[in-house]
Enzyme design. Structure first.
Site, mmCIF file in Angstrom:
data_model
loop_
_atom_site.group_PDB
_atom_site.id
_atom_site.type_symbol
_atom_site.label_atom_id
_atom_site.label_comp_id
_atom_site.label_asym_id
_atom_site.label_seq_id
_atom_site.Cartn_x
_atom_site.Cartn_y
_atom_site.Cartn_z
ATOM 1 N N TYR A 117 -4.022 -0.530 6.443
ATOM 2 C CA TYR A 117 -2.815 -0.441 5.621
ATOM 3 C C TYR A 117 -1.858 -1.592 5.961
ATOM 4 O O TYR A 117 -1.762 -2.008 7.124
ATOM 5 C CB TYR A 117 -2.087 0.875 5.898
ATOM 6 N N HIS A 176 4.783 10.517 1.197
ATOM 7 C CA HIS A 176 3.775 9.766 1.949
ATOM 8 C C HIS A 176 3.446 10.431 3.286
ATOM 9 O O HIS A 176 2.671 9.870 4.080
ATOM 10 C CB HIS A 176 4.241 8.324 2.189
ATOM 11 N N ARG A 222 0.763 -3.850 -6.228
ATOM 12 C CA ARG A 222 -0.114 -3.754 -5.066
ATOM 13 C C ARG A 222 -1.399 -3.056 -5.494
ATOM 14 O O ARG A 222 -1.440 -2.403 -6.536
ATOM 15 C CB ARG A 222 0.547 -3.010 -3.901
ATOM 16 N N ASN A 262 -4.361 -0.298 -4.258
ATOM 17 C CA ASN A 262 -4.749 0.750 -3.330
ATOM 18 C C ASN A 262 -6.184 1.135 -3.704
ATOM 19 O O ASN A 262 -6.636 0.866 -4.813
ATOM 20 C CB ASN A 262 -3.811 1.952 -3.479
ATOM 21 N N GLU A 268 -6.712 1.318 -7.542
ATOM 22 C CA GLU A 268 -5.476 1.539 -8.291
ATOM 23 C C GLU A 268 -4.664 0.251 -8.316
ATOM 24 O O GLU A 268 -4.312 -0.275 -7.254
ATOM 25 C CB GLU A 268 -4.631 2.620 -7.611
ATOM 26 N N TYR A 274 -8.993 10.677 6.165
ATOM 27 C CA TYR A 274 -7.922 10.876 5.176
ATOM 28 C C TYR A 274 -8.424 10.675 3.742
ATOM 29 O O TYR A 274 -8.061 11.410 2.827
ATOM 30 C CB TYR A 274 -6.752 9.932 5.469
ATOM 31 N N LYS A 275 -9.277 9.674 3.571
ATOM 32 C CA LYS A 275 -9.764 9.387 2.218
ATOM 33 C C LYS A 275 -10.915 10.317 1.804
ATOM 34 O O LYS A 275 -11.441 10.185 0.702
ATOM 35 C CB LYS A 275 -10.217 7.915 2.127
HETATM 36 C C1 HEM Z 1 -0.609 7.208 -0.695
HETATM 37 C C2 HEM Z 1 2.705 7.773 -4.147
HETATM 38 C C3 HEM Z 1 4.391 3.335 -3.365
HETATM 39 C C4 HEM Z 1 1.385 2.929 0.363
HETATM 40 C C5 HEM Z 1 0.202 7.764 -1.652
HETATM 41 C C6 HEM Z 1 0.110 9.126 -2.114
HETATM 42 C C7 HEM Z 1 1.041 9.265 -3.069
HETATM 43 C C8 HEM Z 1 1.725 8.014 -3.223
HETATM 44 C C9 HEM Z 1 1.348 10.527 -3.885
HETATM 45 C C10 HEM Z 1 -0.852 10.219 -1.628
HETATM 46 C C11 HEM Z 1 -0.258 10.890 -0.417
HETATM 47 C C12 HEM Z 1 -1.007 12.165 -0.067
HETATM 48 O O1 HEM Z 1 -2.013 12.100 0.660
HETATM 49 O O2 HEM Z 1 -0.577 13.260 -0.519
HETATM 50 C C13 HEM Z 1 3.430 6.602 -4.239
HETATM 51 C C14 HEM Z 1 4.490 6.380 -5.189
HETATM 52 C C15 HEM Z 1 4.979 5.141 -4.956
HETATM 53 C C16 HEM Z 1 4.208 4.579 -3.863
HETATM 54 C C17 HEM Z 1 4.975 7.373 -6.262
HETATM 55 C C18 HEM Z 1 6.092 4.475 -5.702
HETATM 56 C C19 HEM Z 1 7.246 4.205 -5.163
HETATM 57 C C20 HEM Z 1 3.729 2.847 -2.275
HETATM 58 C C21 HEM Z 1 3.968 1.548 -1.713
HETATM 59 C C22 HEM Z 1 3.147 1.423 -0.656
HETATM 60 C C23 HEM Z 1 2.362 2.653 -0.567
HETATM 61 C C24 HEM Z 1 4.946 0.518 -2.234
HETATM 62 C C25 HEM Z 1 3.100 0.184 0.194
HETATM 63 C C26 HEM Z 1 2.688 0.076 1.384
HETATM 64 C C27 HEM Z 1 0.549 4.017 0.356
HETATM 65 C C28 HEM Z 1 -0.619 4.150 1.201
HETATM 66 C C29 HEM Z 1 -1.210 5.378 0.884
HETATM 67 C C30 HEM Z 1 -0.380 5.975 -0.142
HETATM 68 C C31 HEM Z 1 -1.104 3.150 2.241
HETATM 69 C C32 HEM Z 1 -2.521 5.948 1.435
HETATM 70 C C33 HEM Z 1 -3.590 5.606 0.429
HETATM 71 C C34 HEM Z 1 -5.034 5.846 0.831
HETATM 72 O O3 HEM Z 1 -5.424 5.627 1.984
HETATM 73 O O4 HEM Z 1 -5.830 6.179 -0.088
HETATM 74 N N1 HEM Z 1 1.190 7.119 -2.333
HETATM 75 N N2 HEM Z 1 3.284 5.494 -3.470
HETATM 76 N N3 HEM Z 1 2.749 3.485 -1.562
HETATM 77 N N4 HEM Z 1 0.658 5.109 -0.460
HETATM 78 FE FE1 HEM Z 1 1.984 5.312 -1.920
#
Ligand code: HEM
Length: 339
Positions: free
Chosen positions: A38, A195, A225, A227, A267, A318-319
């Site tokens: 990350y 998060h 970004r 993901n 994504e 986690y994934k």
């Molecule tokens: C995962 C929403 C922006 C980094 C997630 C999750 C949600 C989410 C709902 C899943 C969490 C869970 O396990 O329940 C959003 C929304 C954003 C946003 C609505 C808008 C503001 C960002 C940004 C970053 C970020 C800007 C930048 C670092 C991550 C990471 C994960 C994550 C690293 C884990 C993903 C994975 O390993 O599959 N996010 N996010 N997010 N988000 Fe965001």
């Protein structure tokens, strides 16, 4: 759109979804290095980006348009709560209508048009045979609430974030193809709250820095970004609400069907400041590619193997990859000359 939309394919049951060679060529492969961790991987979303790429326009539409709109309709029929907007987000929903319609009409004029005379707007979507006239800002003049109306015409999930007290709140969204998270559960939460379940990143300061960056985004300067995760079968809707329908898919992977069953799910996330409400529009455009299609590109195949092999255990868990991760690494190893 360089590719015309294909007839409807399915993301469930018989999974007829497929990528054309053109869709494979423009797939947003997310790994710049042989290892993945990350980071604050946010960059300006400068448009127009490279012609024909997923970065060309603010919002990308492609050959899967009709299929995704059909899938969205199925999900909303099963569970209307996949679309929700708190009353104070009404203006933000209208901002979203403005931004999507204006961009689509400019970027894909062969499919969409918008005429504006003061507050009297006429919108045409030739792909879905929609033509409506309405009064901008007056929800009673649309056939359904504004976020649902526009959300049913644009690929990808959307969240509208209210910004207050230096934080972001998930106060509206239309989310029918999430990677294992629930809009109804996260609604009203702040940036670090929703998060909460993400491992390692909080301790690394990723979310502190990302939040500061996001709060400072100004109008007309969107950022993006990537993901990623993995999904079994070409299933768009992997939400907690439907877990009983897809949870057991993970146990169906065998050494013989890895290539066809395991999909890389990427994504493309775009964050864009809204002009009237000051909300942030967060779009999550999901691209799916089977391992069989991915390994047609030798560089991707090699890198995919290295990234999977070195993936930290916390991320594997986690994934949700634990069950089939060793099988996938073994399958991919044949495409890595260093092996
Ligand atoms: C995962 C929403 C922006 C980094 C997630 C999750 C949600 C989410 C709902 C899943 C969490 C869970 O396990 O329940 C959003 C929304 C954003 C946003 C609505 C808008 C503001 C960002 C940004 C970053 C970020 C800007 C930048 C670092 C991550 C990471 C994960 C994550 C690293 C884990 C993903 C994975 O390993 O599959 N996010 N996010 N997010 N988000 Fe965001």
């Amino acid at each position: 759109m360089r590719m015309s939309p294909k007839p409807i394919q399915s993301f469930r049951d018989d999974f007829t979804y497929s990528n054309s060679p053109g869709a494979i060529a423009r797939f947003p492969f997310p790994f710049p290095e042989d290892e993945y961790m990350y980071s604050v991987n946010i960059e300006p979303h400068v448009t127009p980006g490279p012609e024909g790429s997923v970065y060309e326009h603010l919002l990308d539409i492609d050959e899967h348009y009709l299929s995704e709109m059909h899938e969205r309709d199925l999900v909303l029929k099963e569970n209307p709560k996949r679309c929700l907007a708190m009353p104070h987000m009404d203006l933000a929903c209208w901002d979203m209508i403005d931004r999507v319609m204006t961009c689509f009409a400019a970027d894909y004029p062969e499919h969409f048009s918008l005429e504006r005379e003061g507050d009297h707007w006429t919108w045409e979507n030739k792909l879905l045979n929609i033509k409506d006239s309405f009064t901008f800002g007056d929800s009673s003049t649309l056939p359904m609430p504004p976020m649902e109306y526009i959300g049913r015409q644009v690929q990808g999930d959307f969240a509208l974030l209210d910004q207050r007290d230096g934080d972001l709140f998930l106060d509206a969204g239309i989310v029918t193809c999430p990677a294992d998270w629930s809009l109804a559960f996260d609604a009203g939460m702040s940036f670090k709250e929703w998060h909460g379940p993400v491992p390692l990143a909080h301790g690394m300061g990723v979310f502190d820095r990302a939040l500061k960056y996001l709060c400072a985004i100004s109008q007309g300067r969107p950022v993006r970004r990537l993901n990623w995760t993995l999904t079994i079968n070409a299933r768009m809707d992997t939400s907690p609400e439907t877990y009983p329908q897809w949870g057991t898919d993970r146990a169906s992977v065998t050494p013989d069907n890895v290539g066809e069953k395991v999909h890389l799910r990427v994504e493309l996330q775009v964050l864009d400041r809204m002009s009237r409400s000051n909300a942030l529009m967060f779009s999550i455009r999901t691209y799916l590619i089977s391992m069989n299609d991915l390994v047609t590109n030798p560089e991707w195949a090699k890198r995919m193997h290295r990234v999977m092999k070195s993936l930290p255990p916390e991320l594997i868990e986690y994934k949700g990859l634990t069950r089939y991760h060793p099988m996938l690494v073994e399958w991919l190893s044949r495409f890595d000359p260093a092996n």
